[in-house]
Structure formats: C-alpha cells, structure tokens
Scaffold this motif. Sequence first.
Motif, PDB file in Angstrom:
ATOM      1  N   VAL A 158      79.044  45.629  59.814  1.00  0.00           N
ATOM      2  CA  VAL A 158      77.957  46.588  59.654  1.00  0.00           C
ATOM      3  C   VAL A 158      77.504  46.680  58.210  1.00  0.00           C
ATOM      4  O   VAL A 158      78.312  46.615  57.277  1.00  0.00           O
ATOM      5  CB  VAL A 158      78.351  47.989  60.167  1.00  0.00           C
ATOM      6  CG1 VAL A 158      78.689  47.941  61.648  1.00  0.00           C
ATOM      7  CG2 VAL A 158      79.512  48.570  59.381  1.00  0.00           C
ATOM      8  N   ALA A 159      76.190  46.833  58.021  1.00  0.00           N
ATOM      9  CA  ALA A 159      75.618  47.146  56.715  1.00  0.00           C
ATOM     10  C   ALA A 159      75.778  48.639  56.466  1.00  0.00           C
ATOM     11  O   ALA A 159      75.989  49.413  57.406  1.00  0.00           O
ATOM     12  CB  ALA A 159      74.141  46.755  56.683  1.00  0.00           C
ATOM     13  N   PRO A 160      75.670  49.096  55.215  1.00  0.00           N
ATOM     14  CA  PRO A 160      75.762  50.532  54.934  1.00  0.00           C
ATOM     15  C   PRO A 160      74.716  51.351  55.679  1.00  0.00           C
ATOM     16  O   PRO A 160      74.902  52.560  55.887  1.00  0.00           O
ATOM     17  CB  PRO A 160      75.543  50.601  53.419  1.00  0.00           C
ATOM     18  CG  PRO A 160      75.978  49.262  52.908  1.00  0.00           C
ATOM     19  CD  PRO A 160      75.587  48.290  53.980  1.00  0.00           C
ATOM     20  N   THR A 161      73.621  50.727  56.084  1.00  0.00           N
ATOM     21  CA  THR A 161      72.569  51.438  56.809  1.00  0.00           C
ATOM     22  C   THR A 161      72.883  51.621  58.287  1.00  0.00           C
ATOM     23  O   THR A 161      72.152  52.348  58.994  1.00  0.00           O
ATOM     24  CB  THR A 161      71.244  50.673  56.701  1.00  0.00           C
ATOM     25  OG1 THR A 161      71.418  49.350  57.260  1.00  0.00           O
ATOM     26  CG2 THR A 161      70.779  50.566  55.254  1.00  0.00           C
ATOM     27  N   ALA A 162      73.920  50.983  58.775  1.00  0.00           N
ATOM     28  CA  ALA A 162      74.222  51.034  60.209  1.00  0.00           C
ATOM     29  C   ALA A 162      74.603  52.446  60.639  1.00  0.00           C
ATOM     30  O   ALA A 162      75.273  53.183  59.916  1.00  0.00           O
ATOM     31  CB  ALA A 162      75.361  50.069  60.538  1.00  0.00           C
ATOM     32  N   LYS A 163      74.170  52.807  61.825  1.00  0.00           N
ATOM     33  CA  LYS A 163      74.570  54.083  62.411  1.00  0.00           C
ATOM     34  C   LYS A 163      74.530  53.955  63.929  1.00  0.00           C
ATOM     35  O   LYS A 163      73.645  53.308  64.492  1.00  0.00           O
ATOM     36  CB  LYS A 163      73.674  55.224  61.934  1.00  0.00           C
ATOM     37  CG  LYS A 163      72.190  55.020  62.149  1.00  0.00           C
ATOM     38  CD  LYS A 163      71.395  56.188  61.577  1.00  0.00           C
ATOM     39  CE  LYS A 163      69.895  56.007  61.802  1.00  0.00           C
ATOM     40  NZ  LYS A 163      69.122  57.160  61.272  1.00  0.00           N
ATOM     41  N   PHE A 164      75.511  54.541  64.561  1.00  0.00           N
ATOM     42  CA  PHE A 164      75.682  54.413  66.005  1.00  0.00           C
ATOM     43  C   PHE A 164      75.520  55.772  66.667  1.00  0.00           C
ATOM     44  O   PHE A 164      75.980  56.786  66.128  1.00  0.00           O
ATOM     45  CB  PHE A 164      77.090  53.895  66.337  1.00  0.00           C
ATOM     46  CG  PHE A 164      77.436  52.570  65.716  1.00  0.00           C
ATOM     47  CD1 PHE A 164      77.267  51.391  66.432  1.00  0.00           C
ATOM     48  CD2 PHE A 164      77.953  52.499  64.423  1.00  0.00           C
ATOM     49  CE1 PHE A 164      77.609  50.166  65.864  1.00  0.00           C
ATOM     50  CE2 PHE A 164      78.291  51.280  63.858  1.00  0.00           C
ATOM     51  CZ  PHE A 164      78.120  50.111  64.578  1.00  0.00           C
ATOM     52  N   ASN A 165      74.897  55.796  67.839  1.00  0.00           N
ATOM     53  CA  ASN A 165      74.991  57.017  68.639  1.00  0.00           C
ATOM     54  C   ASN A 165      74.834  56.699  70.112  1.00  0.00           C
ATOM     55  O   ASN A 165      74.138  55.763  70.505  1.00  0.00           O
ATOM     56  CB  ASN A 165      74.004  58.096  68.181  1.00  0.00           C
ATOM     57  CG  ASN A 165      72.594  57.904  68.694  1.00  0.00           C
ATOM     58  OD1 ASN A 165      72.030  56.818  68.621  1.00  0.00           O
ATOM     59  ND2 ASN A 165      72.009  58.972  69.194  1.00  0.00           N
ATOM     60  N   ALA A 166      75.567  57.480  70.904  1.00  0.00           N
ATOM     61  CA  ALA A 166      75.490  57.377  72.361  1.00  0.00           C
ATOM     62  C   ALA A 166      74.403  58.334  72.810  1.00  0.00           C
ATOM     63  O   ALA A 166      74.668  59.480  73.165  1.00  0.00           O
ATOM     64  CB  ALA A 166      76.844  57.722  72.984  1.00  0.00           C
ATOM     65  N   ALA A 167      73.167  57.858  72.785  1.00  0.00           N
ATOM     66  CA  ALA A 167      72.008  58.736  72.968  1.00  0.00           C
ATOM     67  C   ALA A 167      71.732  59.084  74.427  1.00  0.00           C
ATOM     68  O   ALA A 167      70.746  59.761  74.717  1.00  0.00           O
ATOM     69  CB  ALA A 167      70.774  58.069  72.356  1.00  0.00           C
TER      70      ALA A 167
END
Length: 283
Positions: free
Chosen positions: A145-154
């Motif tokens: 992952v890059a520092p910009t990565a973000k995950f969510n279970a939307a």
Amino acid sequence: MTQTEVRENTAVLSNYEPPQLETLTLDVLDGKIVVLTINRPERMNSMVVKMFEEFNTVAYALRDTDARALIIRGAGDRVFCAGFDLDEISVITEMGVREFLRFQETATGGLAALHHLPFPVIAAIHGAASGGGLSLALACDIRLVAPTAKFNAAFVKVGLSVGELGTSWQLTRLVGPGRAAEIAYTARFVGAEEAARIGLANRVVPSEDLFGEAVAVAEAIASNSPGGVRMSKRALQRNQEVTSYAAALELENRGQALLTRGADMPEALAAFKEKRAPRFTGQ
C-alpha cells in the motif's frame, strides 16, 4: 495427468494473446509477470457488472499459462477501486431474485477465480479500496500500500452487509473477529499505517515506489521454483479452510511428496553444492 501432459497444456506467456477487455487492461511484463489494471479512472475505478464478468475472463485465461505472478492495480493516481459504481446500482435493484443470484455468482466467482489462481496475486493499492474494492484487495495474496491507501467496508452505507464478495471470510482471517466487526459495522476508513499494523496490508511503500516494489516482489517470487511456489500457495489457502491439524498435515505431506518427484528440487540441491544460482524449469 502426467507432468508432460501438464506442460503441453500450459500456454507460454511470451506467446500469450490477452483477451479483449473493456473495463480492465492486461499486460505482460518481461519474464513471467502479468499486470491487471482496473481501467475506469474517470469513474474512480468503480465496478460494473461487465467488470465482474471480465475478472472471470482474466482468471480463466491466465490459470493455464506459465505465469509466475499477477499484479493488480488501479489506473490513474487517485484510487485503487471505489467499489460498485453507484450511478449503475439501479441495474442491481431492478433485477429479479434469480437474475440477481446469477449476478452474485458471477461477481463472487470472478473474485474467487482471481483468489484461486495457482500463482501469487499481488495488490498494489493507492487511494481508496472501498466496498468491492476492499473485497478485491482481500482476494489477493499480498497487499502493498501507498501512504494514500485507505480501506473501508462500505456495504452498510448502501444498505448491504459485509457478507459480500468473500469479505466477511477474508477480513476476519486477516485482522481477527473483533477488528473485522468494528470495520464492518462502522464502515470507517482504515488508513495505510493502521492497515499494515493490523495485518490488512503487508507494508507501506512510498507512492512513487509502489508499482516498482510490486514488480520486485513478483520478480522475487518468479526467481523461485514454480512448482514450489504453486504448491505453497495451495497449502496456505487450503489450510485456512480445513478443520483439523491432521488434515493440514495430510495436505502438506502430499504436496511435498509430489514436489520431490519433479526437477526443481534436485536442481536446487545441485546449485547449492556447486555455489551457483538454480535454473528452475517447473518440470
């Protein structure tokens, strides 16, 4: 099927003709590495029905080749995959029950087919991996992952559940039931550093180095015994699903016994004794 028959039925990647795709792009790098790009940057690389069909197409096209690793990334520099395109969600709501079930089987089958490819799958993630994008990332073996990565279970944000595209099964096994429950129920974003800390990602890589690092990992994999890597993936995946230690040992024993009958293990031992790099053939 004998080893000779298996080799004759394996397509050589250097002569490989990628299938025609609309929502995805498939490229072959030097060696045995394939790159799959989610190619809808103007729509945040969001998913549509056609994309799930093409995941199946790609997986079935690649599974009988001599590919050694697959890298999955999102086009552009904004996002990995923003989940299902909400402008097209009416397509789903207008389906009858049987039609929707067929769609679900296509969608889950596409991600499962990528997950079960016989060689490792690496996700190179920048920006958001939301909803189905999270599911796609979870279907991979390795997540950089890059520092910009973000995950969510939307899913709960749109009236659905985390029981979608294999997410409930994969997420729990990666981060544990308590963390998975919080991520699923709140739909909050998990940033890159937290993702690496809790096991959702392998590690954080500078944005400018993300793809290069994914290629380096793929090359490191490709330098090893093809049969050994493939049997290792089989053992790691299948032993998550077995219910006993004895069954896991049985699977491991079978795999090791098969590998000792091939050419790569004797070659590795000879190379060690002769102080040279092994020349693996996968035979």
